[in-house]
Structures are given as C-alpha cells and as structure tokens.
Motif scaffolding. Sequence first.
Motif, PDB file in Angstrom:
ATOM      1  N   MET A   1       0.823  -1.171   0.238  1.00  0.00           N
ATOM      2  CA  MET A   1      -0.064  -0.105  -0.095  1.00  0.00           C
ATOM      3  C   MET A   1       0.816   1.368   0.082  1.00  0.00           C
ATOM      4  O   MET A   1       1.939   1.401   0.764  1.00  0.00           O
ATOM      5  N   VAL A   2       0.478   2.369  -0.679  1.00  0.00           N
ATOM      6  CA  VAL A   2       1.176   3.499  -0.626  1.00  0.00           C
ATOM      7  C   VAL A   2       0.744   4.238   0.558  1.00  0.00           C
ATOM      8  O   VAL A   2      -0.106   3.922   1.184  1.00  0.00           O
ATOM      9  N   PRO A   3       1.621   4.991   1.094  1.00  0.00           N
ATOM     10  CA  PRO A   3       1.544   5.584   2.207  1.00  0.00           C
ATOM     11  C   PRO A   3       0.252   6.528   2.448  1.00  0.00           C
ATOM     12  O   PRO A   3      -0.048   6.948   1.191  1.00  0.00           O
ATOM     13  N   CYS A   4      -0.258   6.952   3.366  1.00  0.00           N
ATOM     14  CA  CYS A   4      -1.448   7.713   3.478  1.00  0.00           C
ATOM     15  C   CYS A   4      -1.079   9.256   2.849  1.00  0.00           C
ATOM     16  O   CYS A   4      -1.913  10.048   2.253  1.00  0.00           O
ATOM     17  N   GLY A   9       3.508  16.280   1.082  1.00  0.00           N
ATOM     18  CA  GLY A   9       2.146  16.709   1.479  1.00  0.00           C
ATOM     19  C   GLY A   9       1.041  16.191   0.599  1.00  0.00           C
ATOM     20  O   GLY A   9      -0.209  16.589   0.912  1.00  0.00           O
ATOM     21  N   THR A  10       1.539  15.702  -0.483  1.00  0.00           N
ATOM     22  CA  THR A  10       0.538  15.395  -1.598  1.00  0.00           C
ATOM     23  C   THR A  10      -0.631  14.072  -1.022  1.00  0.00           C
ATOM     24  O   THR A  10      -0.234  13.287  -0.502  1.00  0.00           O
ATOM     25  N   VAL A  11      -1.867  14.501  -1.189  1.00  0.00           N
ATOM     26  CA  VAL A  11      -2.945  13.545  -0.863  1.00  0.00           C
ATOM     27  C   VAL A  11      -2.874  12.338  -1.632  1.00  0.00           C
ATOM     28  O   VAL A  11      -2.821  12.441  -2.925  1.00  0.00           O
ATOM     29  N   THR A  12      -2.883  11.057  -1.245  1.00  0.00           N
ATOM     30  CA  THR A  12      -2.776   9.928  -2.020  1.00  0.00           C
ATOM     31  C   THR A  12      -4.288   9.403  -1.954  1.00  0.00           C
ATOM     32  O   THR A  12      -4.730   9.591  -0.896  1.00  0.00           O
ATOM     33  N   PRO A  13      -4.715   8.399  -2.652  1.00  0.00           N
ATOM     34  CA  PRO A  13      -5.951   7.929  -2.801  1.00  0.00           C
ATOM     35  C   PRO A  13      -6.292   7.124  -1.479  1.00  0.00           C
ATOM     36  O   PRO A  13      -7.179   6.788  -1.134  1.00  0.00           O
ATOM     37  N   ASP A  14      -5.091   6.714  -0.798  1.00  0.00           N
ATOM     38  CA  ASP A  14      -5.306   5.762   0.511  1.00  0.00           C
ATOM     39  C   ASP A  14      -5.588   6.500   1.822  1.00  0.00           C
ATOM     40  O   ASP A  14      -5.772   6.175   2.799  1.00  0.00           O
ATOM     41  N   ASP A  15      -5.369   7.951   1.471  1.00  0.00           N
ATOM     42  CA  ASP A  15      -5.618   9.021   2.619  1.00  0.00           C
ATOM     43  C   ASP A  15      -7.307   9.209   2.814  1.00  0.00           C
ATOM     44  O   ASP A  15      -8.045   8.679   1.949  1.00  0.00           O
ATOM     45  N   ASP A  16      -7.673   9.226   4.311  1.00  0.00           N
ATOM     46  CA  ASP A  16      -9.043   9.711   4.437  1.00  0.00           C
ATOM     47  C   ASP A  16      -9.613  10.714   3.517  1.00  0.00           C
ATOM     48  O   ASP A  16     -10.791  10.757   3.346  1.00  0.00           O
ATOM     49  N   ALA A  17      -8.723  11.702   3.126  1.00  0.00           N
ATOM     50  CA  ALA A  17      -9.094  12.745   2.179  1.00  0.00           C
ATOM     51  C   ALA A  17      -9.211  12.567   0.974  1.00  0.00           C
ATOM     52  O   ALA A  17      -9.492  13.303   0.049  1.00  0.00           O
ATOM     53  N   ASP A  32      -5.473  12.811 -12.753  1.00  0.00           N
ATOM     54  CA  ASP A  32      -4.812  11.750 -13.165  1.00  0.00           C
ATOM     55  C   ASP A  32      -3.526  11.496 -12.234  1.00  0.00           C
ATOM     56  O   ASP A  32      -2.956  10.105 -11.887  1.00  0.00           O
ATOM     57  N   ALA A  33      -2.857  12.206 -11.416  1.00  0.00           N
ATOM     58  CA  ALA A  33      -1.871  12.241 -10.737  1.00  0.00           C
ATOM     59  C   ALA A  33      -2.308  11.413  -9.682  1.00  0.00           C
ATOM     60  O   ALA A  33      -1.687  10.577  -8.991  1.00  0.00           O
ATOM     61  N   HIS A  34      -3.673  11.835  -8.946  1.00  0.00           N
ATOM     62  CA  HIS A  34      -4.208  11.004  -8.112  1.00  0.00           C
ATOM     63  C   HIS A  34      -4.527   9.741  -8.615  1.00  0.00           C
ATOM     64  O   HIS A  34      -4.190   8.418  -7.635  1.00  0.00           O
ATOM     65  N   LEU A  35      -4.896   9.416  -9.618  1.00  0.00           N
ATOM     66  CA  LEU A  35      -5.565   8.052 -10.270  1.00  0.00           C
ATOM     67  C   LEU A  35      -4.468   7.214 -10.189  1.00  0.00           C
ATOM     68  O   LEU A  35      -4.487   6.026  -9.774  1.00  0.00           O
ATOM     69  N   VAL A  36      -3.184   7.481 -10.841  1.00  0.00           N
ATOM     70  CA  VAL A  36      -2.310   6.393 -11.022  1.00  0.00           C
ATOM     71  C   VAL A  36      -1.571   6.015  -9.792  1.00  0.00           C
ATOM     72  O   VAL A  36      -1.026   4.890 -10.064  1.00  0.00           O
ATOM     73  N   GLU A  37      -1.983   6.526  -8.762  1.00  0.00           N
ATOM     74  CA  GLU A  37      -1.225   6.254  -7.382  1.00  0.00           C
ATOM     75  C   GLU A  37      -2.444   5.312  -6.645  1.00  0.00           C
ATOM     76  O   GLU A  37      -1.979   4.892  -5.537  1.00  0.00           O
ATOM     77  N   CYS A  38      -3.700   5.021  -7.192  1.00  0.00           N
ATOM     78  CA  CYS A  38      -4.662   4.645  -6.416  1.00  0.00           C
ATOM     79  C   CYS A  38      -4.272   2.939  -6.075  1.00  0.00           C
ATOM     80  O   CYS A  38      -4.222   2.086  -7.243  1.00  0.00           O
TER      81      CYS A  38
END
Length: 274
Positions: A1-4, A9-17, A32-38
């Motif tokens: 899993m990627v970190p939260c 400071g970029t929010v990733t898809p595994d973060d609650d936000a 797309d930058a969020h998407l490819v890390e999901c």
Amino acid sequence: MVPCSAEDGTVTPDDDAYPRAVRDAPSLDVLDAHLVECRACPRLVAWREHVADVRRAAFRDEEYWARPVPSFGDDSPGILVVGLAPAAHGANRTGRMFTGDRSGDFLFAAMHRTGLANQPTSVRADDGLRLTGIRVTAPVRCAPPDNKPLPAERQRCGPYLAREVELLSATVRVAVVLGGFGWQALLATLAEQGWGVPRPRPRFAHGAEVTLRRRAPVPDGAGATEEQTLTLLGCFHVSQQNTFTGRLTPGMLDGVLVRARELAGLPSPDVPVE
C-alpha cells in the motif's frame, strides 16, 4: 500500500481525504496524478500486478503499466466515450485506454473512419495517436478479473469518473456509452450531479438515445445559471464477444459515432465516411 500522505504533503488515494482530493481536483492532470497512485481496491491491485508479473507469452519481454489507467483524448471534447474497464493485456499493459488489444483496434479504426482520430491503430502509448473532439474514459480504471468489476469497486472508482465529467462539462455534449455496465455507472454519476435522469432509469440498448438536462451555475455569472444538455448514445461494447460474432459491426459503430458528431456540433470530417 502507498502511504497515506506523500512526504511532499500530496494526498494519495489511500488517505482519508482521498474522495475530497479527487472531488476538488482543479484539472485533468491533477486528477490523473491521484488516479495512477490509487490502491483503493485490494482485489484489483492484486490482479493487475499478477497479470504484469505472469504476462502473456506474446508480451513476455514487455514491462506492463500495471496501474490505474487515465482517460485519453481531447482535453476539450464534444464527445465522451464511456467503456467498462482496462483490459488485462491491453491498457493494463500499455497504460492507455483501449490500446494494445483487438477491442481498441475496432474502436479506433471507427474513430479514424469518422474523422475523430488521426490514425486507425492504437498499439502503444507513444504511437502518435491523437483524438480530436472525443475522449475515452471508463467507470473502473484497473483491469478486473474476468472483466467483471464488483459493485463496491465501481463505487470506489466513482469519484474519478464524476470529477472528470464535471471538468469536461463545459464542452461535452454527447456521451457514447459502450455496454450496459458503463450506461448504469454514468447514469448514477449524472443523477448525483443534478442531471434530470428519468425514473425508472432509461434502459441500455444499442442505438438508445436519451437527452438529459440540468441547471448549472454560469462561471463568474454572479449567481446566474444556464441550462446544460447531455445526450447519451448506447452502443454495444467493442469486446471481441460482440465484434467477432457480428453483434456489433463496423457500420453499426460508425453510425453511432456519426450521430455523436452531429449532436455535438463538430465540423464534418475532411474525409467522407464510407
């Protein structure tokens, strides 16, 4: 899993936000930058990475993309094509929607015949393919086992489709929907966004045509609103199950795309459709 959260400071898809970050994405590039890390769907993550590890014999020397697949095409399209999900050895391998498999061959050949693509083939992400006036997306962005996403997986991926539709709402006037799965997913998204979706919801069929309307704020309009329209066109999916059996023919797909051009008000192609 990627970190939260990434170190920058970029929010990733595994973060609650994650849902908020996707909902508020200001551009397609940020989305797309969020998407490819999901990695939000464990079953899909495991499958896409397993396929990339095992590989098909014909592609054993290639490095698979094995990540969520962004949409592809014109950034200000009049037409949005909504599919199902990436193919395991197609988009999951090449990193571009409908690229590297026979479904994509069928789809982009039709786009070329109708003046929406500069070439009839889609082999790899750097092959020079360009789309004009049209963009291709999907409700689920990772390759699913047996090409069958679970309802929960579609729901988790839903914020990406929803935000993309909103970002493109200034120009998109027609959605060509390939198959019943995409039809239901898009209608659900549009209902949430205030479009006047009839009840009961319109049923999918090849050749189905449904026009929806909503009131939307005018940018910098000091509270003013305007009516927006969006027409959904149903089309059988370009899967081999349909194209090899003749359920969907090149002429049938061409007809849907020509109708989409007309409804979107796109100029006639330089080369007449045969």
